[in-house]
Design an enzyme around this catalytic site. Structure first.
Site, PDB file in Angstrom:
ATOM      1  N   ASN A 102      42.337  39.076  33.332  1.00 56.77           N
ATOM      2  CA  ASN A 102      41.487  39.447  34.453  1.00 56.77           C
ATOM      3  C   ASN A 102      42.169  40.588  35.212  1.00 56.77           C
ATOM      4  O   ASN A 102      43.168  40.374  35.891  1.00 56.77           O
ATOM      5  CB  ASN A 102      41.291  38.239  35.373  1.00 56.77           C
ATOM      6  N   ASP A 118      39.335  41.351  42.301  1.00 53.62           N
ATOM      7  CA  ASP A 118      38.887  41.472  40.915  1.00 53.62           C
ATOM      8  C   ASP A 118      38.320  42.871  40.671  1.00 53.62           C
ATOM      9  O   ASP A 118      37.478  43.348  41.420  1.00 53.62           O
ATOM     10  CB  ASP A 118      37.816  40.418  40.647  1.00 53.62           C
ATOM     11  N   ASP A 122      37.664  42.877  31.983  1.00 54.72           N
ATOM     12  CA  ASP A 122      38.334  41.704  31.431  1.00 54.72           C
ATOM     13  C   ASP A 122      38.597  41.914  29.947  1.00 54.72           C
ATOM     14  O   ASP A 122      37.873  42.660  29.283  1.00 54.72           O
ATOM     15  CB  ASP A 122      37.453  40.454  31.595  1.00 54.72           C
ATOM     16  N   LYS A 134      35.336  42.926  27.973  1.00 55.47           N
ATOM     17  CA  LYS A 134      34.189  42.382  28.701  1.00 55.47           C
ATOM     18  C   LYS A 134      33.999  43.182  29.995  1.00 55.47           C
ATOM     19  O   LYS A 134      34.974  43.510  30.663  1.00 55.47           O
ATOM     20  CB  LYS A 134      34.452  40.910  29.018  1.00 55.47           C
ATOM     21  N   ASP A 135      32.771  43.465  30.331  1.00 50.88           N
ATOM     22  CA  ASP A 135      32.403  44.109  31.597  1.00 50.88           C
ATOM     23  C   ASP A 135      32.989  45.506  31.783  1.00 50.88           C
ATOM     24  O   ASP A 135      33.277  45.925  32.905  1.00 50.88           O
ATOM     25  CB  ASP A 135      32.771  43.213  32.789  1.00 50.88           C
TER      26      ASP A 135
END
Length: 189
Positions: A102, A118, A122, A134-135
């Protein structure tokens, strides 16, 4: 704000704050599993209640605002001070599912917990070692919205490149947790 020397006792509940540029946006409780000062581990359990501070936050409502609590699985979260990411170990019914990097601001200790922010990006490490991003598109959206500036995005991408290279070389500072499961929580605490 707490001191960097603050050590949390295993078993205690502390607060994980998501704070953007010094302004709290969301927080929730986590349980301390281990704390050595420069590294610490906390357990996020299903039902951990979210509290939002977005009524006057410059970014507006938190993206998770519609969720009253953590509805996901148990997650061991590993933090190393001055590291621009945390490492999450996901479990299904106490069985390891996958690792999850993360990308976020380095954890900053407070008297009652710690804060981070955040960054959206990821990296999932599947059980077979496959890396899945991811993302990735969230970085562009955060840049356009002003949540991140260009220098921050470049720093995130640099950290992502470094950690993915380390993983491919088998260098994982968190490898000592490979055999840990939530079933060990009573013995760990």
């Amino acid at each position: 704000m707490g001191s960097a020397k603050q050590i949390f006792r295993p078993g205690s509940l502390i607060t994980r704050y998501e704070s953007h540029r010094g302004r709290d946006w969301m927080d929730h409780p986590v349980r301390v599993v281990q704390d050595s000062g420069d590294r610490f581990a906390v357990l996020l359990s299903p039902g951990s209640a979210f509290r939002f501070h977005d009524h006057d936050h410059p970014l507006g409502p938190h993206p998770w605002r519609r969720h009253p609590d953590w509805r996901g699985p148990e997650v061991l979260q590993l933090y190393r001070m001055d590291t621009p990411y945390s490492v999450w170990m996901f479990f299904d019914d106490h069985r390891f599912r996958n690792w999850y990097i993360n990308f976020e601001t380095p954890a900053l200790r407070r008297l009652d917990g710690f804060e981070t922010d955040d960054h959206g990006l990821d990296l999932i490490i599947e059980r077979d070692g496959t890396l899945v991003w991811k993302d990735v598109e969230d970085l562009d959206a955060m840049l356009r919205s002003g949540r991140l500036v260009a220098a921050e995005v470049l720093g995130i991408l640099s950290a992502a490149h470094t950690v993915s290279d380390e993983i491919r070389r088998g260098e994982r500072w968190w490898s000592g947790w490979d055999d840990w499961t939530p079933a060990l929580i009573d013995r760990t605490l």
